[in-house]
Design a protein around this motif. Structure first.
Motif, mmCIF file in Angstrom:
data_model
loop_
_atom_site.group_PDB
_atom_site.id
_atom_site.type_symbol
_atom_site.label_atom_id
_atom_site.label_comp_id
_atom_site.label_asym_id
_atom_site.label_seq_id
_atom_site.Cartn_x
_atom_site.Cartn_y
_atom_site.Cartn_z
ATOM 1 N N PRO A 164 0.716 -1.068 -0.103
ATOM 2 C CA PRO A 164 0.091 -0.161 -0.060
ATOM 3 C C PRO A 164 0.903 1.277 0.093
ATOM 4 C CG PRO A 164 -0.133 -0.912 2.287
ATOM 5 C CD PRO A 164 0.827 -1.912 1.279
ATOM 6 N N PRO A 165 0.372 2.445 -0.274
ATOM 7 C CA PRO A 165 1.091 3.667 -0.487
ATOM 8 C C PRO A 165 1.696 3.961 1.040
ATOM 9 C CG PRO A 165 -0.609 3.914 -1.610
ATOM 10 C CD PRO A 165 -0.987 2.452 -0.944
ATOM 11 N N GLY A 166 1.012 3.747 1.878
ATOM 12 C CA GLY A 166 1.563 4.136 3.131
ATOM 13 C C GLY A 166 1.982 3.198 4.042
ATOM 14 N N PHE A 167 2.756 2.179 3.355
ATOM 15 C CA PHE A 167 3.340 0.985 4.046
ATOM 16 C C PHE A 167 4.377 1.519 4.810
ATOM 17 C CE2 PHE A 167 6.956 -1.708 4.189
ATOM 18 C CZ PHE A 167 6.431 -2.943 4.724
ATOM 19 N N SER A 168 4.930 1.022 6.103
ATOM 20 C CA SER A 168 5.942 1.533 6.954
ATOM 21 C C SER A 168 6.622 0.540 7.293
ATOM 22 C CB SER A 168 5.228 2.156 8.079
ATOM 23 O OG SER A 168 4.581 3.457 7.691
ATOM 24 N N LEU A 169 7.845 0.572 7.516
ATOM 25 C CA LEU A 169 8.912 -0.233 7.936
ATOM 26 C C LEU A 169 9.711 0.387 9.051
ATOM 27 C CD1 LEU A 169 10.796 -2.920 7.792
ATOM 28 C CD2 LEU A 169 12.093 -1.547 6.100
ATOM 29 N N VAL A 170 9.654 -0.231 10.370
ATOM 30 C CA VAL A 170 10.277 0.310 11.430
ATOM 31 C C VAL A 170 11.241 -0.515 11.862
ATOM 32 C CG1 VAL A 170 10.024 0.998 13.852
ATOM 33 C CG2 VAL A 170 8.136 1.038 12.229
ATOM 34 N N GLY A 171 12.678 -0.121 11.994
ATOM 35 C CA GLY A 171 13.816 -0.934 12.537
ATOM 36 C C GLY A 171 14.132 -0.847 13.901
ATOM 37 N N PHE A 172 14.240 -2.069 14.714
ATOM 38 C CA PHE A 172 14.629 -2.014 16.166
ATOM 39 C C PHE A 172 15.815 -2.401 16.208
ATOM 40 C CE2 PHE A 172 14.711 -3.337 20.449
ATOM 41 C CZ PHE A 172 13.998 -2.213 21.024
ATOM 42 N N ALA A 173 16.945 -1.954 16.770
ATOM 43 C CA ALA A 173 18.167 -2.539 16.884
ATOM 44 C C ALA A 173 19.022 -1.626 18.385
ATOM 45 C CB ALA A 173 18.959 -2.641 15.799
ATOM 46 N N ARG A 174 20.031 -2.477 18.602
ATOM 47 C CA ARG A 174 20.876 -1.751 19.655
ATOM 48 C C ARG A 174 21.958 -0.971 19.207
ATOM 49 N NH1 ARG A 174 23.319 -4.956 25.029
ATOM 50 N NH2 ARG A 174 23.795 -3.218 25.915
ATOM 51 N N ARG A 175 21.625 0.072 18.187
ATOM 52 C CA ARG A 175 22.475 0.892 17.412
ATOM 53 C C ARG A 175 22.154 2.325 17.558
ATOM 54 N NH1 ARG A 175 24.636 -3.213 16.742
ATOM 55 N NH2 ARG A 175 25.461 -4.061 14.649
ATOM 56 N N ASP A 176 23.177 3.368 17.596
ATOM 57 C CA ASP A 176 22.699 4.553 17.640
ATOM 58 C C ASP A 176 22.470 5.360 16.509
ATOM 59 O OD1 ASP A 176 22.447 7.363 18.982
ATOM 60 O OD2 ASP A 176 24.683 7.581 19.252
ATOM 61 N N TRP A 177 21.490 4.923 15.846
ATOM 62 C CA TRP A 177 21.182 5.518 14.366
ATOM 63 C C TRP A 177 20.032 6.471 14.556
ATOM 64 C CZ3 TRP A 177 20.891 0.102 11.598
ATOM 65 C CH2 TRP A 177 22.035 -0.322 11.490
ATOM 66 N N ALA A 178 19.931 7.291 13.486
ATOM 67 C CA ALA A 178 18.642 8.200 13.264
ATOM 68 C C ALA A 178 17.950 7.272 12.111
ATOM 69 C CB ALA A 178 18.959 9.309 12.926
ATOM 70 N N THR A 179 16.739 7.962 11.906
ATOM 71 C CA THR A 179 15.961 7.185 10.935
ATOM 72 C C THR A 179 16.613 7.296 9.691
ATOM 73 O OG1 THR A 179 13.924 7.434 11.946
ATOM 74 C CG2 THR A 179 13.844 7.328 9.694
ATOM 75 N N GLN A 180 17.275 8.416 9.236
ATOM 76 C CA GLN A 180 18.099 8.654 8.251
ATOM 77 C C GLN A 180 19.270 7.688 7.891
ATOM 78 O OE1 GLN A 180 17.501 10.866 5.582
ATOM 79 N NE2 GLN A 180 19.160 9.568 4.548
ATOM 80 N N ASP A 181 19.887 7.424 9.041
ATOM 81 C CA ASP A 181 20.926 6.220 8.922
ATOM 82 C C ASP A 181 20.129 4.946 8.608
ATOM 83 O OD1 ASP A 181 22.901 8.370 9.949
ATOM 84 O OD2 ASP A 181 22.382 7.866 11.965
ATOM 85 N N PHE A 182 19.079 4.777 9.214
ATOM 86 C CA PHE A 182 18.454 3.471 8.852
ATOM 87 C C PHE A 182 18.088 3.368 7.180
ATOM 88 C CE2 PHE A 182 14.321 0.937 8.915
ATOM 89 C CZ PHE A 182 14.774 -0.196 8.970
ATOM 90 N N GLY A 183 17.597 4.409 6.940
ATOM 91 C CA GLY A 183 17.354 4.654 5.689
ATOM 92 C C GLY A 183 18.354 4.317 4.537
ATOM 93 N N ASP A 184 19.780 4.849 4.994
ATOM 94 C CA ASP A 184 20.693 4.598 4.099
ATOM 95 C C ASP A 184 21.215 3.099 3.996
ATOM 96 O OD1 ASP A 184 20.916 7.385 3.817
ATOM 97 O OD2 ASP A 184 22.329 7.752 5.384
ATOM 98 N N ILE A 185 21.009 2.550 5.324
ATOM 99 C CA ILE A 185 21.220 0.994 5.455
ATOM 100 C C ILE A 185 20.344 0.262 4.522
ATOM 101 C CG2 ILE A 185 21.006 -1.049 6.936
ATOM 102 C CD1 ILE A 185 23.506 0.643 7.435
#
Length: 514
Positions: free
Chosen positions: A58-79
């Motif tokens: 769906p257009p509004g699909f969302s993906l949430v990452g959970f981990a023991r890392r000091d990341w921002a959402t932008q960092d996760f997006g880059d991964i």
């Protein structure tokens, strides 16, 4: 900013003429635990992008990452971006990526961190409000099974395991499902104590492969195969999963688990069940599972496990042009480890269709080549009206279902060699997916993730199948644990230990070498 419109591509995951189950997921999201792991990067993230690229999310699909890392959402997006670029099977399209990336979120924390799970609950609620996910979320536990219980308890404590009454919450569990029957039962008790049984999806990625599903089509859509798919014509069945790689950096997981627990208990016993089962009433989940459970319940172990099983460990040798180390020299492997990297076993299916037909299962690392196949080897013709020299090079007929890497089906049969004399030799008739269809075959995780989001469960084993599989393997593991001495060694690049060949020769048979 409104999501970019994604043009749906042809859906290879189901015939478009089938209107009973729309194959585009409704409002939903995935929360992924273990996003830093190899599986998430190589398979899961590219599969999610490919689903979006095919217009199946769906257009509004969302993906949430959970981990023991000091990341921002932008960092996760880059991964995720790097993983998609490296592993996606469909072309990279910037408009699809931007639409998908708008739904990315990242929550840092450990599995025992109450505050992190409370923050995760807040993020999920925010996504429901701003992305329109509708309270529908799947929790993907791509983590070691020792943490399943803790994460499920946290999901329950934080309210994440249950959503609004008109929504769904599902949990996806990667193998291994325990390390024996008792641990599998305890694991099931923990998980199903939080999520209803119908909301628990146990991933066996082999069941998402097109060729495995084609096994059902081959059997039940063609009148030429089913009449001979039984003890009257089949001499024996070989199911092989061979890998040409070693354990890589997985010593922490693999050492102490071994080939039988890692592959035979799940992948190969599932392939056995699909090969041997009766025709289901339909391909609805409960009908398909019922037939597989009947087969697994009918499996019998030979009385002499010493002569009907074999195991070994790869030693140093040559893998193609590369010289490689043995298992005991791999980084992280304990000195003197008795973990097997090769396992083979003969099993019997005690029912009217298969009585007297042995099923030989084998798996190993650092073998001659990478191949997974199911081979049904036929009995020899009761009478050959040829002289002996005419059939010297004639073997047994066979149907071979190639699961990977060259997906397809091969028929082996005898044909006359051109010439003035009568000489009969084995030939093959070959069907390959890549040659027969213009559509690209979707990756197994694409199919399975989409099925979870749709709540479509036929390809996911229930706990009954898991426990039946452990009932088969546990006595073998107990027998091996009681054996004295070290394991048979086999040089890397060969086809396993000598004991495996003896297993077959005792029955007057031999292994196929694909």
């Amino acid at each position: 900013m409104s999501p970019a419109r994604v043009t749906p591509q042809r859906n290879p995951l189901r015939d478009e003429r089938d209107k009973r189950l729309p194959r585009i997921a409704g409002p939903c999201g995935i929360v992924m635990f273990g996003v830093t792991g190899d599986l998430a990067r190589r398979k899961l993230m590219p599969a999610i992008y490919d689903l979006a690229n095919r217009g199946l999310l769906p257009p509004g699909f969302s993906l949430v990452g959970f981990a023991r890392r000091d990341w921002a959402t932008q960092d996760f997006g880059d991964i995720v971006h790097d993983a998609v670029k490296a592993g996606a099977r469909t072309p990279f399209r910037e408009e699809v990526w931007k639409s998908l990336a708008e739904g990315f979120r990242f929550v840092p924390g450990s599995f025992d961190d109450d505050a992190a799970f409370d923050e995760l609950a807040r993020v999920v609620k925010e996504l429901d409000e701003h992305r329109g996910t509708g309270g529908n979320h799947a929790f993907y536990l791509s983590i070691p099974p020792g943490f399943f219980g803790l994460v499920c308890e946290q999901l329950q404590r934080s309210g994440l395991a249950g959503g609004p009454s008109d929504s769904w919450r599902r949990v996806i569990i990667e193998k291994p499902f325990g390390h024996d029957l008792a641990s599998a039962q305890e694991l099931n008790k923990i998980v199903e104590g939080v999520f209803p049984a119908d909301s628990v999806f146990r991933i066996d990625h082999y069941l998402g492969k097109e060729t495995v599903q084609n096994l059902l089509a081959l059997r039940f859509a063609n009148s030429m195969f089913e009449p001979v798919w039984n003890r009257n014509y089949i001499d024996h069945v070989q199911i092989t999963m061979a890998e040409d790689i070693g354990i890589g950096g997985r010593a922490g997981y693999y050492d102490g688990i071994g080939a039988a627990r890692d592959v035979i208990q799940n992948h190969l016993l599932q392939l056995l069940a699909l090969t041997a089962m009766e025709e289901p009433v339909s391909f609805e989940a409960h009908h398909l599972r019922a037939e597989k459970e009947k087969v697994l319940s009918s499996v019998r172990l030979p009385k002499d496990l010493g002569s009907a099983t074999a195991r070994g460990q790869y030693a140093e040798g040559w893998q193609g042009a590369e010289q490689v180390v043995g298992y005991l020299q791999e980084e992280g492997v304990k000195a003197g480890s008795t973990t097997e990297t090769y396992a083979a076993v003969r099993l019997d299916v005690a029912n009217a269709r298969w009585a007297g037909v042995p099923f030989y299962l084998r798996t190993g690392k650092r073998l001659g080549k990478r191949v997974t196949e199911i081979a049904l080897v036929f009995k020899t013709a009761p009478h050959l009206p040829f002289n002996d020299t005419a059939t010297e090079e004639l073997g047994q007929n066979a149907i071979v279902i190639r699961v990977q890497p060259d997906e397809g089906v091969t028929l082996r049969f005898g044909a006359k060699v051109p010439g003035a004399t009568m000489e009969v030799r084995d030939v093959t008739m070959d069907f390959g997916y890549g040659r027969a269809f213009t559509e690209t075959s979707p990756e197994a995780y694409e199919r399975l993730i989409l099925d979870v989001l749709l709540g479509d469960p036929p390809l996911f084993p229930r706990h009954e199948e898991v426990e039946l599989s452990w009932q088969i393997l546990d006595p073998i593991e107990k027998h091996w644990a009681g054996m004295k001495g070290g394991l048979d060694q086999y040089p890397a690049g060969t086809w396993g230990p000598a004991e495996a060949d003896k297993l077959m020769r005792r029955d007057g048979r031999e292994w196929r070498f694909p």
